[in-house]
Write a protein that holds these residues in place. Structure first.
Motif, PDB file in Angstrom:
ATOM      1  N   TYR A 174      27.830  17.523  37.515  1.00  0.00           N
ATOM      2  CA  TYR A 174      27.064  17.222  36.312  1.00  0.00           C
ATOM      3  C   TYR A 174      27.639  17.933  35.092  1.00  0.00           C
ATOM      4  N   GLY A 175      27.167  17.507  33.927  1.00  0.00           N
ATOM      5  CA  GLY A 175      27.651  18.056  32.675  1.00  0.00           C
ATOM      6  C   GLY A 175      26.945  19.343  32.274  1.00  0.00           C
ATOM      7  N   VAL A 176      27.517  19.996  31.263  1.00  0.00           N
ATOM      8  CA  VAL A 176      26.961  21.220  30.699  1.00  0.00           C
ATOM      9  C   VAL A 176      26.861  21.014  29.192  1.00  0.00           C
ATOM     10  N   GLN A 177      25.651  21.155  28.641  1.00  0.00           N
ATOM     11  CA  GLN A 177      25.429  20.959  27.210  1.00  0.00           C
ATOM     12  C   GLN A 177      25.552  22.300  26.490  1.00  0.00           C
ATOM     13  N   CYS A 178      26.382  22.333  25.439  1.00  0.00           N
ATOM     14  CA  CYS A 178      26.706  23.600  24.769  1.00  0.00           C
ATOM     15  C   CYS A 178      26.659  23.436  23.254  1.00  0.00           C
ATOM     16  N   ARG A 179      26.758  24.590  22.575  1.00  0.00           N
ATOM     17  CA  ARG A 179      26.908  24.582  21.128  1.00  0.00           C
ATOM     18  C   ARG A 179      27.611  25.854  20.689  1.00  0.00           C
ATOM     19  N   CYS A 180      28.181  25.797  19.493  1.00  0.00           N
ATOM     20  CA  CYS A 180      28.729  26.998  18.859  1.00  0.00           C
ATOM     21  C   CYS A 180      28.394  26.927  17.373  1.00  0.00           C
ATOM     22  N   ALA A 181      28.369  28.053  16.720  1.00  0.00           N
ATOM     23  CA  ALA A 181      27.887  28.138  15.336  1.00  0.00           C
ATOM     24  C   ALA A 181      28.887  27.535  14.351  1.00  0.00           C
ATOM     25  N   VAL A 182      28.360  26.955  13.279  1.00  0.00           N
ATOM     26  CA  VAL A 182      29.174  26.494  12.156  1.00  0.00           C
ATOM     27  C   VAL A 182      29.640  27.726  11.380  1.00  0.00           C
ATOM     28  N   ILE A 183      30.935  27.847  11.158  1.00  0.00           N
ATOM     29  CA  ILE A 183      31.488  29.004  10.444  1.00  0.00           C
ATOM     30  C   ILE A 183      31.400  28.810   8.936  1.00  0.00           C
ATOM     31  N   ASP A 184      31.874  27.653   8.465  1.00  0.00           N
ATOM     32  CA  ASP A 184      31.863  27.343   7.036  1.00  0.00           C
ATOM     33  C   ASP A 184      30.914  26.178   6.792  1.00  0.00           C
ATOM     34  N   PRO A 185      29.768  26.406   6.148  1.00  0.00           N
ATOM     35  CA  PRO A 185      28.788  25.322   5.938  1.00  0.00           C
ATOM     36  C   PRO A 185      29.338  24.134   5.167  1.00  0.00           C
ATOM     37  N   ASP A 186      30.410  24.349   4.377  1.00  0.00           N
ATOM     38  CA  ASP A 186      30.979  23.258   3.583  1.00  0.00           C
ATOM     39  C   ASP A 186      32.051  22.470   4.323  1.00  0.00           C
ATOM     40  N   ASP A 187      32.405  22.934   5.514  1.00  0.00           N
ATOM     41  CA  ASP A 187      33.464  22.281   6.283  1.00  0.00           C
ATOM     42  C   ASP A 187      32.833  21.379   7.342  1.00  0.00           C
ATOM     43  N   TRP A 188      32.983  20.066   7.158  1.00  0.00           N
ATOM     44  CA  TRP A 188      32.399  19.100   8.087  1.00  0.00           C
ATOM     45  C   TRP A 188      33.412  18.585   9.102  1.00  0.00           C
ATOM     46  N   ASN A 189      34.597  19.154   9.104  1.00  0.00           N
ATOM     47  CA  ASN A 189      35.576  18.781  10.108  1.00  0.00           C
ATOM     48  C   ASN A 189      35.239  19.484  11.420  1.00  0.00           C
ATOM     49  N   PRO A 190      35.093  18.740  12.519  1.00  0.00           N
ATOM     50  CA  PRO A 190      34.713  19.391  13.784  1.00  0.00           C
ATOM     51  C   PRO A 190      35.784  20.366  14.241  1.00  0.00           C
ATOM     52  N   PRO A 191      35.380  21.496  14.787  1.00  0.00           N
ATOM     53  CA  PRO A 191      36.368  22.459  15.269  1.00  0.00           C
ATOM     54  C   PRO A 191      37.151  21.876  16.445  1.00  0.00           C
ATOM     55  N   VAL A 192      38.408  22.243  16.530  1.00  0.00           N
ATOM     56  CA  VAL A 192      39.246  21.825  17.649  1.00  0.00           C
ATOM     57  C   VAL A 192      39.059  22.851  18.755  1.00  0.00           C
ATOM     58  N   LEU A 193      38.348  22.462  19.795  1.00  0.00           N
ATOM     59  CA  LEU A 193      38.010  23.371  20.885  1.00  0.00           C
ATOM     60  C   LEU A 193      38.861  23.052  22.108  1.00  0.00           C
ATOM     61  N   ASP A 194      39.219  24.070  22.825  1.00  0.00           N
ATOM     62  CA  ASP A 194      40.059  23.940  24.019  1.00  0.00           C
ATOM     63  C   ASP A 194      39.179  24.090  25.249  1.00  0.00           C
ATOM     64  N   GLU A 195      39.200  23.081  26.104  1.00  0.00           N
ATOM     65  CA  GLU A 195      38.349  23.126  27.284  1.00  0.00           C
ATOM     66  C   GLU A 195      38.749  24.221  28.274  1.00  0.00           C
ATOM     67  N   ASP A 196      39.978  24.711  28.167  1.00  0.00           N
ATOM     68  CA  ASP A 196      40.448  25.739  29.102  1.00  0.00           C
ATOM     69  C   ASP A 196      40.380  27.149  28.522  1.00  0.00           C
ATOM     70  N   THR A 197      39.883  27.263  27.300  1.00  0.00           N
ATOM     71  CA  THR A 197      39.851  28.563  26.630  1.00  0.00           C
ATOM     72  C   THR A 197      38.417  28.928  26.272  1.00  0.00           C
ATOM     73  N   GLU A 198      38.092  30.202  26.427  1.00  0.00           N
ATOM     74  CA  GLU A 198      36.753  30.648  26.072  1.00  0.00           C
ATOM     75  C   GLU A 198      36.497  30.415  24.590  1.00  0.00           C
ATOM     76  N   ILE A 199      35.343  29.839  24.280  1.00  0.00           N
ATOM     77  CA  ILE A 199      34.994  29.510  22.901  1.00  0.00           C
ATOM     78  C   ILE A 199      34.114  30.616  22.342  1.00  0.00           C
ATOM     79  N   PRO A 200      34.540  31.283  21.280  1.00  0.00           N
ATOM     80  CA  PRO A 200      33.749  32.389  20.721  1.00  0.00           C
ATOM     81  C   PRO A 200      32.345  31.934  20.323  1.00  0.00           C
ATOM     82  N   GLY A 201      31.353  32.677  20.747  1.00  0.00           N
ATOM     83  CA  GLY A 201      29.969  32.390  20.365  1.00  0.00           C
ATOM     84  C   GLY A 201      29.367  31.187  21.049  1.00  0.00           C
TER      85      GLY A 201
END
Length: 712
Positions: free
Chosen positions: A97-124
């Motif tokens: 099954y899947g895992v639902q996650c989230r991480c904080a928006v760093i720059d409120p004015d930046d609407w470009n989604p962060p490039v996240l790596d599935e094999d690397t720990e995601i800060p926060g």
């Protein structure tokens, strides 16, 4: 090797009499699943199916391995922004099954989604819900709601661990990770937050599984839930949601042909609901909220005098004062409208495909519509994850039979389109190795029936072919990519979709001419498409197999009676093959709310006799049939397991050929089948191996799996 012997269901006559017609049903006793004899019979059928298909196990394993090898098992979806967080889903190799996650928006004015790596720990990173943990100790698991409060602090989620689509609603504090003591049992799948972040709306169902009541729950108050609205008319269901603007909560009541919408202030936990437009029989409408020129307006999509729907706007305080935005067209079916702070998105259907248009909101009105187009003849497009009212970007998804799903962000100022992700397909997949095209068959009455056809570019014809169909409820079988389907295509099989009447691909009239007293058009259209595939040299009957589920399973049962010599095999998933018995019983889920789709055989003699004329179970005859596999689930609340069980028993008792008829029952699942991705892949492999073998009739049951024409 000794051939396995099929179970023989005992015959116990049950008399049914309506409108002067008597039907003696010898297998109705199978309906009582509390009877140990019934369970024993289903288990015997499972054993027989396993023995009869044991020689296909190597092929099943190869197909499963292929699906697994092509799938990126550890993966991560494109993040979607909502408030101060980026939300995304993870999958992990080896986990069901899947895992639902989230991480904080760093720059409120930046609407470009962060490039996240599935094999690397995601800060926060914060795990919202790990479905694997929730599923521990259960044979079945389904996540219903996963709804975050508007302030982002509380998760409302619901789970079903039986398969009967009755969920338990729970709440989790996302700041502390603690569970609230509030737990609500026996609800529908969804949950809608009011904007006070403490009030949740949900729906419950009646004894016939009809969503009939909307409730309002005050989180952590210790108070009982408040009944907000009850739909007394048994033909209507209810649903609840919040507008994208967050201004209103909406309650929709609807039958198959009539709608009524209520709205209330989403910020007021005690708000009274007001009807937008009173229901009128045969009139359907939906409502979206927009702000234009600083004024609150309702955008109303309706079919009053407009069979393919029209879009109007009206002041919120006077929904009857309407102005037309998009007039009715005979060749375009309007499907929906989504409002944002600065634009509208209109979804529509033209030339049997879903399309979208962007409408800027310009001052006190609307700007020029812009088509969001793609380069493939069979590309489907639609919105994909746009929870924000005032985002500067629009998230769009598109794909086709040979194009894996692509996710784009469209900049609403510059018009620039950014490809964020294409569904990964591991291995050596190249879309240029495949062909997708549109063809047309002619029905007996001269109607042109669209067909979608997919195959490898290098195959020779005639070839083995699988034809799929549904044809009910105005549902559309749109182009979509499937990793699993590659295991059929790469073995030289053609995949065809028959867009038969009863679906909605060609507009509302396409649906209406495949329902009620015109339902048999659905079945004859499918036969016409199958015959067209043969007549044009694409395949031969001895290599043509058919697939359909639920209402599409009714289609499978009907064509088995109408044109059995046209198919080598038929696979019917959770098939609605005893429709008249079901629709005659108002206590069952598929009855009162379904009368607008099928007719009411209780009160109408013409409907009764018409349904009896096409009911697959009641029209099994002493003639040759193709190989048949029926698959069902014991806990299905939409199409009871008893329908395919009776059908299989009747076929075995009556038919005159030696082709196998199999019944496979999932004993711990519901209408959607078993849960868990690996288990589902195994089930797909089971089905595909059977279809491939059936399409090569010379080797079916021979044990010579490696000699299968389609496995060379």
């Amino acid at each position: 090797m000794t051939e396995p012997t099929p179970p023989v269901a005992k015959r116990v006559d049950t008399r049914r009499e309506f409108h002067g017609d008597v039907f003696v049903d010898p297998y109705e006793w199978l309906r009582d699943k509390s009877n140990p004899e019934v369970i024993a019979y289903l288990e015997a059928e499972n054993e027989y199916a396993d023995q009869s298909t044991a020689q296909l196990e190597p092929l099943r394993q190869r197909i499963f391995d292929e699906i697994k090898a092509r799938t990126k098992e550890t993966d991560l979806s494109v993040p979607v922004r909502r408030g101060d967080w980026w939300y995304y889903a993870r999958s992990f190799e080896g986990k069901q099954y899947g895992v639902q996650c989230r991480c904080a928006v760093i720059d409120p004015d930046d609407w470009n989604p962060p490039v996240l790596d599935e094999d690397t720990e995601i800060p926060g990173e914060q795990v919202l819900i790990d479905e694997n943990v929730e599923a521990e100790g259960h044979d079945f698991f389904s996540l219903g709601a996963a709804s975050i409060s508007p302030d982002g602090n509380v998760l409302a989620y619901s789970v079903d661990v039986v398969g009967d689509e009755r969920y338990t609603l729970r709440f989790r504090n996302l700041r502390t990770g603690e569970q609230y003591p509030d737990e609500i049992v026996g609800v529908g799948a969804g949950a809608t937050w009011a904007t006070d972040n403490r009030t949740v709306y949900y729906v419950t169902v009646d004894a016939a599984w009809r969503p009939d009541t909307v409730w309002r729950h005050r989180l952590a108050s210790g108070l009982a839930a408040e009944k907000v609205y009850h739909e007394a008319d048994e033909k209507y269901w209810v649903a609840v949601g919040r507008t994208r603007s967050d201004a209103y909560i909406q309650i929709a009541s609807g039958s198959a042909i009539t709608s009524e919408v209520r709205y209330a202030d989403a910020a007021d936990p005690h708000a009274e609901f007001v009807v937008v437009l009173p229901r009128r029989d045969g009139i359907e409408y939906s409502v979206e909220h927009a702000i234009v020129g600083g004024q609150n307006r309702f955008l109303i999509l309706h079919n009053d005098g407009a069979v393919n729907f029209t879009l109007v706007e009206a002041p919120v305080d006077d929904p009857s004062a309407q102005r037309t935005l998009i007039p009715h067209r005979d060749d375009v079916r309007l499907d929906g409208v989504d409002a944002f702070a600065g634009h509208l998105v209109v979804s529509y259907r033209g030339e049997a495909l879903p399309r979208i248009q962007l409408w800027p909101i310009d001052g006190d009105g609307y700007g020029r519509a812009e088509e969001i187009s793609f380069d493939s003849e069979l590309m489907s497009a639609g919105l994909a994850g746009n929870p924000n009212w005032d985002s500067p970007k629009l998230r769009v998804g598109a794909g086709s039979f040979i194009t894996p799903v692509r996710i784009y962000d469209l900049d609403l100022v510059t018009g620039e389109r950014t490809l964020l992700r294409e569904q990964p397909v591991l291995g050596d997949y190249r879309r240029e190795d495949y062909v997708e095209r549109r063809d047309w068959a002619q029905a007996a009455d001269g109607t042109k029936i669209p067909i979608s056809i997919v195959h490898r570019a290098d195959i020779e014809f005639p070839a083995p072919a699988l034809i799929y169909g549904y044809g009910a409820y105005e549902m559309c079988e749109d182009p979509r990519f499937s990793i699993a389907r590659l295991s059929l295509l790469d073995r030289g099989m053609v995949f065809a979709v028959a867009h038969v009447r009863g679906g909605g691909e060609m507009g509302r009239l396409w649906y209406e001419r495949g329902k009620l007293l015109e339902k048999t058009n659905t079945f004859t259209d499918f036969v016409s498409v199958a015959q067209h595939l043969v007549d044009t040299g694409l395949t031969r009957p001895e290599h043509l197999v058919a697939l359909g589920g639920s209402a599409g399973g009714l289609l499978m049962g009907a064509v088995a009676n109408i044109a059995p010599d046209l198919f080598a095999g038929i696979l019917a998933q959770v098939p609605f093959v005893d429709p008249l018995t079901t629709i005659l019983d108002p206590s069952l889920p598929l009855t009162v709310t379904e009368w607008d789709e099928w007719g009411n055989p209780l009160s109408d003699s013409d409907v009764y006799h018409y349904m009896k004329s096409y009911s697959p179970y009641e029209n099994v005859a002493a003639k040759d049939y193709p190989a048949i596999l029926a698959m069902t689930s014991l806990h299905d609340t939409r199409v009871y397991y008893v329908e395919p069980a009776k059908w299989v028993a009747a076929l075995r008792h009556t038919k005159t050929d030696g082709n196998p008829v199999l019944l496979k029952t999932q004993m711990t699942a519901g209408h959607g089948g078993i849960s868990g991705r690996y288990e589902r892949w195994k089930e797909v492999a089971y089905q595909y191996a059977w279809l491939l073998a059936a399409a090569d009739r010379d080797h079916y049951g021979s044990g010579q799996v490696d000699d299968l024409l389609v496995d060379r």
